[in-house]
Scaffold this motif. Structure first.
Motif, PDB file in Angstrom:
ATOM      1  N   THR A 126      -7.838  10.721  -3.224  1.00  7.25           N
ATOM      2  CA  THR A 126      -8.097   9.252  -3.704  1.00  7.25           C
ATOM      3  C   THR A 126      -7.231   8.308  -3.036  1.00  7.25           C
ATOM      4  O   THR A 126      -7.726   6.972  -3.066  1.00  7.25           O
ATOM      5  CB  THR A 126      -7.535   9.588  -5.355  1.00  7.25           C
ATOM      6  N   LEU A 127      -5.934   8.437  -2.987  1.00  2.29           N
ATOM      7  CA  LEU A 127      -4.965   7.370  -2.236  1.00  2.29           C
ATOM      8  C   LEU A 127      -5.893   6.819  -0.976  1.00  2.29           C
ATOM      9  O   LEU A 127      -5.779   5.778  -0.734  1.00  2.29           O
ATOM     10  CB  LEU A 127      -3.940   8.029  -1.923  1.00  2.29           C
ATOM     11  N   ILE A 154       1.668   6.131  -7.624  1.00  3.26           N
ATOM     12  CA  ILE A 154       0.568   6.556  -8.284  1.00  3.26           C
ATOM     13  C   ILE A 154       0.529   8.063  -8.117  1.00  3.26           C
ATOM     14  O   ILE A 154       0.573   8.571  -7.043  1.00  3.26           O
ATOM     15  CB  ILE A 154      -0.834   6.168  -7.638  1.00  3.26           C
ATOM     16  N   ILE A 186     -10.815   1.028   0.918  1.00  2.99           N
ATOM     17  CA  ILE A 186     -11.262   0.095  -0.021  1.00  2.99           C
ATOM     18  C   ILE A 186     -10.417  -1.034   0.034  1.00  2.99           C
ATOM     19  O   ILE A 186     -11.266  -2.321   0.471  1.00  2.99           O
ATOM     20  CB  ILE A 186     -11.591   0.505  -1.481  1.00  2.99           C
ATOM     21  N   LEU A 187      -9.183  -1.046  -0.048  1.00  2.00           N
ATOM     22  CA  LEU A 187      -8.473  -2.333   0.207  1.00  2.00           C
ATOM     23  C   LEU A 187      -8.361  -3.011   1.321  1.00  2.00           C
ATOM     24  O   LEU A 187      -8.384  -4.186   1.458  1.00  2.00           O
ATOM     25  CB  LEU A 187      -6.922  -1.847  -0.258  1.00  2.00           C
ATOM     26  N   SER A 195       1.250   4.116  -3.098  1.00  2.00           N
ATOM     27  CA  SER A 195       0.838   5.532  -2.880  1.00  2.00           C
ATOM     28  C   SER A 195       1.857   6.132  -3.461  1.00  2.00           C
ATOM     29  O   SER A 195       1.374   7.526  -3.916  1.00  2.00           O
ATOM     30  CB  SER A 195       0.854   5.594  -1.094  1.00  2.00           C
ATOM     31  N   ILE A 229       0.817  -1.127   0.044  1.00  2.00           N
ATOM     32  CA  ILE A 229      -0.092  -0.024   0.160  1.00  2.00           C
ATOM     33  C   ILE A 229       0.665   1.442  -0.057  1.00  2.00           C
ATOM     34  O   ILE A 229       0.732   2.046  -0.695  1.00  2.00           O
ATOM     35  CB  ILE A 229      -1.021   0.067   1.132  1.00  2.00           C
ATOM     36  N   ALA A 261      -1.651  10.592  -7.795  1.00  2.55           N
ATOM     37  CA  ALA A 261      -3.237  10.978  -7.371  1.00  2.55           C
ATOM     38  C   ALA A 261      -3.106  11.879  -6.556  1.00  2.55           C
ATOM     39  O   ALA A 261      -2.427  12.036  -5.622  1.00  2.55           O
ATOM     40  CB  ALA A 261      -4.129   9.889  -7.369  1.00  2.55           C
ATOM     41  N   ALA A 279      -8.889   7.047  -0.114  1.00  3.65           N
ATOM     42  CA  ALA A 279     -10.120   6.192  -0.581  1.00  3.65           C
ATOM     43  C   ALA A 279      -9.959   4.820  -0.943  1.00  3.65           C
ATOM     44  O   ALA A 279     -10.499   3.806  -0.497  1.00  3.65           O
ATOM     45  CB  ALA A 279     -11.016   6.630  -1.479  1.00  3.65           C
ATOM     46  N   TRP A 280      -8.646   4.802  -1.754  1.00  2.00           N
ATOM     47  CA  TRP A 280      -8.219   3.292  -2.101  1.00  2.00           C
ATOM     48  C   TRP A 280      -7.603   2.502  -0.881  1.00  2.00           C
ATOM     49  O   TRP A 280      -7.942   1.411  -0.868  1.00  2.00           O
ATOM     50  CB  TRP A 280      -7.281   3.340  -3.295  1.00  2.00           C
ATOM     51  N   ARG A 281      -7.086   3.116  -0.182  1.00  2.00           N
ATOM     52  CA  ARG A 281      -6.394   2.403   1.273  1.00  2.00           C
ATOM     53  C   ARG A 281      -7.903   1.804   1.936  1.00  2.00           C
ATOM     54  O   ARG A 281      -7.733   0.835   2.353  1.00  2.00           O
ATOM     55  CB  ARG A 281      -5.958   3.088   1.975  1.00  2.00           C
TER      56      ARG A 281
END
Length: 67
Positions: free
Chosen positions: A37-38, A31, A44-45, A28, A24, A33, A40-42
């Protein structure tokens, strides 16, 4: 006198958690971004990993032993 014991399952769990954190963290930085956004993806993961663990009966048993 307290005796410290280490179980192989605990060591493997620790190594997997460290590996997941490293992946992760690497993603980060790789990417381009926004911070939102980062994060949010953390989230979700992390939620996906919890769901996968809790779907398996052995995962539920292990997770319940932590609480």
């Amino acid at each position: 006198m307290a005796v410290e014991r280490t179980s192989p399952a605990g060591v493997i769990t620790s190594l997997l958690a460290s590996l997941l954190f490293g992946v992760i963290f690497f993603i980060s930085g790789a990417i381009e971004a926004s911070a939102i956004t980062l994060v949010a993806w953390r989230v979700i993961l992390t939620a996906a990993c919890y769901i996968l663990i809790l779907l398996h009966p052995a995962g539920r048993a292990i997770a319940s032993s932590f609480w």
